[in-house]
Design an enzyme around this catalytic site. Structure first.
Site, PDB file in Angstrom:
ATOM      1  N   VAL A  14       0.836  -1.197   0.000  1.00 35.68           N
ATOM      2  CA  VAL A  14       0.000   0.000   0.000  1.00 35.68           C
ATOM      3  C   VAL A  14       0.875   1.252   0.000  1.00 35.68           C
ATOM      4  CG1 VAL A  14      -1.649   1.325   1.380  1.00 35.68           C
ATOM      5  CG2 VAL A  14      -1.979  -1.123   1.077  1.00 35.68           C
ATOM      6  N   THR A 127      -5.182  -0.697   7.180  1.00 31.78           N
ATOM      7  CA  THR A 127      -6.535  -1.180   7.463  1.00 31.78           C
ATOM      8  C   THR A 127      -6.702  -1.318   8.976  1.00 31.78           C
ATOM      9  OG1 THR A 127      -6.604  -2.285   5.351  1.00 31.78           O
ATOM     10  CG2 THR A 127      -8.139  -3.086   7.018  1.00 31.78           C
ATOM     11  N   PHE A 161      -7.898   0.333  -1.557  1.00 35.58           N
ATOM     12  CA  PHE A 161      -8.597  -0.847  -2.082  1.00 35.58           C
ATOM     13  C   PHE A 161      -7.786  -1.593  -3.141  1.00 35.58           C
ATOM     14  CE2 PHE A 161     -11.832   2.298  -0.800  1.00 35.58           C
ATOM     15  CZ  PHE A 161     -12.490   1.576   0.176  1.00 35.58           C
ATOM     16  N   LEU A 162      -6.479  -1.302  -3.249  1.00 35.23           N
ATOM     17  CA  LEU A 162      -5.734  -1.909  -4.364  1.00 35.23           C
ATOM     18  C   LEU A 162      -5.597  -3.418  -4.203  1.00 35.23           C
ATOM     19  CD1 LEU A 162      -2.560  -2.664  -3.407  1.00 35.23           C
ATOM     20  CD2 LEU A 162      -2.338  -0.212  -3.561  1.00 35.23           C
ATOM     21  N   ARG A 163      -5.537  -4.067  -5.372  1.00 32.95           N
ATOM     22  CA  ARG A 163      -5.331  -5.519  -5.399  1.00 32.95           C
ATOM     23  C   ARG A 163      -3.868  -5.793  -5.722  1.00 32.95           C
ATOM     24  NH1 ARG A 163      -9.070  -6.263 -10.369  1.00 32.95           N
ATOM     25  NH2 ARG A 163      -8.018  -4.274 -10.708  1.00 32.95           N
ATOM     26  N   PHE A 258     -15.521 -11.797  -8.894  1.00 37.12           N
ATOM     27  CA  PHE A 258     -15.360 -12.513  -7.625  1.00 37.12           C
ATOM     28  C   PHE A 258     -16.379 -13.638  -7.429  1.00 37.12           C
ATOM     29  CE2 PHE A 258     -11.836 -10.555  -5.371  1.00 37.12           C
ATOM     30  CZ  PHE A 258     -11.506  -9.599  -6.314  1.00 37.12           C
ATOM     31  N   GLY A 262     -12.743 -21.716  -6.534  1.00 36.24           N
ATOM     32  CA  GLY A 262     -11.366 -22.214  -6.541  1.00 36.24           C
ATOM     33  C   GLY A 262     -11.064 -22.872  -5.215  1.00 36.24           C
ATOM     34  N   CYS A 269      -5.187  -9.618   2.811  1.00 34.58           N
ATOM     35  CA  CYS A 269      -6.354  -8.824   3.226  1.00 34.58           C
ATOM     36  C   CYS A 269      -7.574  -9.644   3.617  1.00 34.58           C
ATOM     37  CB  CYS A 269      -6.740  -7.865   2.103  1.00 34.58           C
ATOM     38  SG  CYS A 269      -5.581  -6.517   1.967  1.00 34.58           S
TER      39      CYS A 269
HETATM   40  C1  UDX Z   1      -8.088  -7.766  -1.950  1.00 35.26           C
HETATM   41  C2  UDX Z   1      -9.166  -6.769  -2.447  1.00 35.26           C
HETATM   42  O1  UDX Z   1      -9.588  -7.160  -3.761  1.00 35.26           O
HETATM   43  C3  UDX Z   1      -8.613  -5.348  -2.454  1.00 35.26           C
HETATM   44  O2  UDX Z   1      -9.646  -4.438  -2.811  1.00 35.26           O
HETATM   45  C4  UDX Z   1      -8.097  -5.010  -1.049  1.00 35.26           C
HETATM   46  O3  UDX Z   1      -7.508  -3.719  -1.024  1.00 35.26           O
HETATM   47  C5  UDX Z   1      -7.069  -6.034  -0.592  1.00 35.26           C
HETATM   48  O4  UDX Z   1      -7.635  -7.362  -0.676  1.00 35.26           O
HETATM   49  P1  UDX Z   1      -5.932  -8.948  -2.993  1.00 35.26           P
HETATM   50  O5  UDX Z   1      -5.861  -9.694  -1.706  1.00 35.26           O
HETATM   51  O6  UDX Z   1      -4.691  -8.330  -3.536  1.00 35.26           O
HETATM   52  O7  UDX Z   1      -7.016  -7.764  -2.896  1.00 35.26           O
HETATM   53  O8  UDX Z   1      -6.433  -9.955  -4.129  1.00 35.26           O
HETATM   54  P2  UDX Z   1      -7.826 -10.363  -4.798  1.00 35.26           P
HETATM   55  O9  UDX Z   1      -7.680 -10.276  -6.258  1.00 35.26           O
HETATM   56  O10 UDX Z   1      -8.951  -9.676  -4.212  1.00 35.26           O
HETATM   57  O11 UDX Z   1      -7.875 -11.923  -4.420  1.00 35.26           O
HETATM   58  C6  UDX Z   1      -7.907 -12.386  -3.080  1.00 35.26           C
HETATM   59  C7  UDX Z   1      -8.031 -13.894  -3.038  1.00 35.26           C
HETATM   60  O12 UDX Z   1      -9.307 -14.282  -3.546  1.00 35.26           O
HETATM   61  C8  UDX Z   1      -7.004 -14.633  -3.898  1.00 35.26           C
HETATM   62  O13 UDX Z   1      -6.545 -15.763  -3.193  1.00 35.26           O
HETATM   63  C9  UDX Z   1      -7.775 -15.031  -5.133  1.00 35.26           C
HETATM   64  O14 UDX Z   1      -7.265 -16.188  -5.749  1.00 35.26           O
HETATM   65  C10 UDX Z   1      -9.164 -15.280  -4.546  1.00 35.26           C
HETATM   66  N1  UDX Z   1     -10.231 -15.138  -5.537  1.00 35.26           N
HETATM   67  C11 UDX Z   1     -10.481 -13.944  -6.117  1.00 35.26           C
HETATM   68  C12 UDX Z   1     -11.031 -16.254  -5.834  1.00 35.26           C
HETATM   69  O15 UDX Z   1     -10.841 -17.355  -5.291  1.00 35.26           O
HETATM   70  N2  UDX Z   1     -12.039 -16.098  -6.751  1.00 35.26           N
HETATM   71  C13 UDX Z   1     -12.319 -14.921  -7.348  1.00 35.26           C
HETATM   72  O16 UDX Z   1     -13.278 -14.869  -8.161  1.00 35.26           O
HETATM   73  C14 UDX Z   1     -11.504 -13.799  -7.040  1.00 35.26           C
END
Ligand code: UDX
Length: 444
Positions: A14, A127, A161-163, A258, A262, A269
């Site tokens: 972040v 956070t 909120f970044l990923r 989302f 999986g 996060c």
């Molecule tokens: C997340 C939030 O998206 C972001 O807004 C916040 O600031 C931080 O947490 P991040 O952890 O970087 O971001 O990744 P994200 O792409 O959200 O995925 C999180 C987990 O969910 C991963 O393990 C991913 O594989 C899983 N996931 C995501 C799924 O299993 N299915 C999906 O459809 C999407």
């Protein structure tokens, strides 16, 4: 405050990516961190973690003199107008967040503000649960500065909120900016910093901003969990959960994001934030049956994936498995809460041996376990002479593996996919036995 100078305390995902974005938007930014080697590297233009496109941009901003690193919080705060607190808030055993670093930085800020005459805005970006900014950060800054928030200095909460994996894009082009403000003057300063960002901006009370972050992450984690539960229901009907969720996501009230089933969500996060809000709710006497179930299902899902592996290949004792993807998701070397760990642990309990490959995450995964995993330098080495392959994170490099490669390198042409990395039909028509979470078994 003509030209706004920014200091960022804490150079994690972040802190650094936000800092890079502020620098790119024309604000001179200094990032601090206690680890000297991280700062030395930043000043050479090298980020401390892998994130697509980040290195070029950081390098560029450092060379232009817009971004720099320092180990000295005091100097960085003194020479800036706005300080973002971006330090880590790691989980404690009871699920609540460890706020030691937040408290330390608040103390540093207070110490500096004591002798500073110019107006300074303090912004929490880590956070943190509702109340932390006003009930913890504010009193510490006031105590050490002997000044009053809203009068002598400004205070805001600005959730991020970044990923990971898309951090550069998300910090340069966020889809919304939430500004929690103690008073209008503080919020106006943040609004100025974000004036060049083309997205909706919401101004609200500080506690609202704090809770938005938890509610957003809880909702996203819940969406994934719903897809995961339906994956198990779909398997019983021999239908494809991705087709089911495609139909669900076409509802504009839901949207398709989302809903990818999986082997569970990981990362820094979702697991941490859901646990933290559950822990806080317990403390304040609020029941959270929905979020308790989200966490429970997320532990079931990797074990369910191992069941799929066993259903496909039978007894795992003595089997060598090519395990592809160790990070919690593609395009990051981060392994925090990666589902690879519980899956691999279970595979070893069942007597299997793992040859693992990940494009970037080897160094961060290795310290997580003493299991005798063979870490391979390429996916080809992992596949060579393994009995079958398992996919845990869907890196593009792994998605690009051709059916021919699976056929020639593996002992048995079997691919078991925890992330729906492939179009199943492509593999099946090329003679591969393909199994995945929530997938119908076409070859039965
Ligand atoms: C997340 C939030 O998206 C972001 O807004 C916040 O600031 C931080 O947490 P991040 O952890 O970087 O971001 O990744 P994200 O792409 O959200 O995925 C999180 C987990 O969910 C991963 O393990 C991913 O594989 C899983 N996931 C995501 C799924 O299993 N299915 C999906 O459809 C999407």
């Amino acid at each position: 405050m003509d030209e706004i100078k920014i200091s960022i305390l804490g150079m994690g995902y972040v802190g650094l990516t936000s800092g890079m974005a502020y620098a790119k938007h024309g604000f001179k930014t200094v990032c601090t961190d206690a680890i000297a080697s991280k700062i030395e590297n930043l000043n050479k233009g090298i980020p401390p973690f892998y994130e697509p496109e980040l290195e070029d941009l950081v390098n560029n901003m450092v060379n232009k003199g817009m971004l720099s690193g320092s180990t000295d919080n005091i100097e960085a705060i003194r020479d800036s107008d706005v300080t973002f607190i971006c330090v880590g808030t790691p989980p404690l055993p009871d699920g609540s967040a460890d706020l030691t670093a937040v408290k330390d930085t608040a103390k540093d800020i207070g110490t500096v503000l004591k002798d500073k005459n110019e107006y300074h805005v303090v912004v929490t970006k880590s956070t943190i649960v509702p109340g932390t900014t006003e009930d913890l950060v504010l009193p510490i800054v006031e105590k050490y500065s002997n000044k009053k928030a809203g009068q002598d200095f400004g205070l805001c909460m600005n959730p991020e909120f970044l990923r990971q994996g898309q951090a550069v894009h998300d910090s340069l082009y966020p889809d919304r900016i939430v500004i929690g403000e103690f008073d209008k003057k503080s919020g106006d300063v943040l609004e100025r910093i974000y004036s060049g960002y083309d997205c909706p901006k919401m101004r609200c009370e500080i506690k609202v901003a704090e809770l938005i972050k938890y509610a957003a992450n809880s909702l996203l984690a819940t969406k994934i969990t719903l897809a995961n539960e339906f994956s198990r229901i779909s398997e019983k009907f021999n239908i494809d959960v991705y087709e089911v969720m495609k139909g669900v996501g076409m509802d504009f009230r839901i949207n398709p994001m989302f809903l990818g089933a999986g082997c569970g969500f990981g990362g820094s996060c979702f697991p941490k934030d859901v646990k933290a809000i559950v822990a806080l709710s317990k403390k304040i006497g609020v029941e959270t049956p929905l979020l308790d179930a989200v966490l429970y299902t997320n532990e079931l899902q990797p074990m369910h994936f191992v069941d799929i592996i066993k259903d496909t290949v039978g007894n795992l004792d003595g089997k060598t498995i090519a395990f592809l993807g160790l990070s919690f998701k593609p395009d990051t070397d981060d392994t925090r809460e990666t589902r690879a760990l519980p899956i691999i642990e279970k595979l070893y309990q069942e007597g299997a041996h793992v040859k693992a490959y990940d494009p970037k995450a080897y160094y961060k995964f290795k310290p997580l376990t003493d299991l005798p995993i063979e870490y391979m330098k390429s996916w080809k080495d992992a596949l060579k002479n393994a009995d079958f392959a398992v996919v845990q994170s869907d890196w593009q490099e792994i998605k690009d593996i051709k059916p021919e490669d699976y056929k020639t390198l593996l002992k048995n042409p079997i691919v078991i996919d925890g992330r729906r990395s492939y179009n199943p039909h492509d593999l099946i028509k090329n003679g591969i036995t393909y199994r995945a979470i929530g997938w119908k078994n076409l070859d039965d």
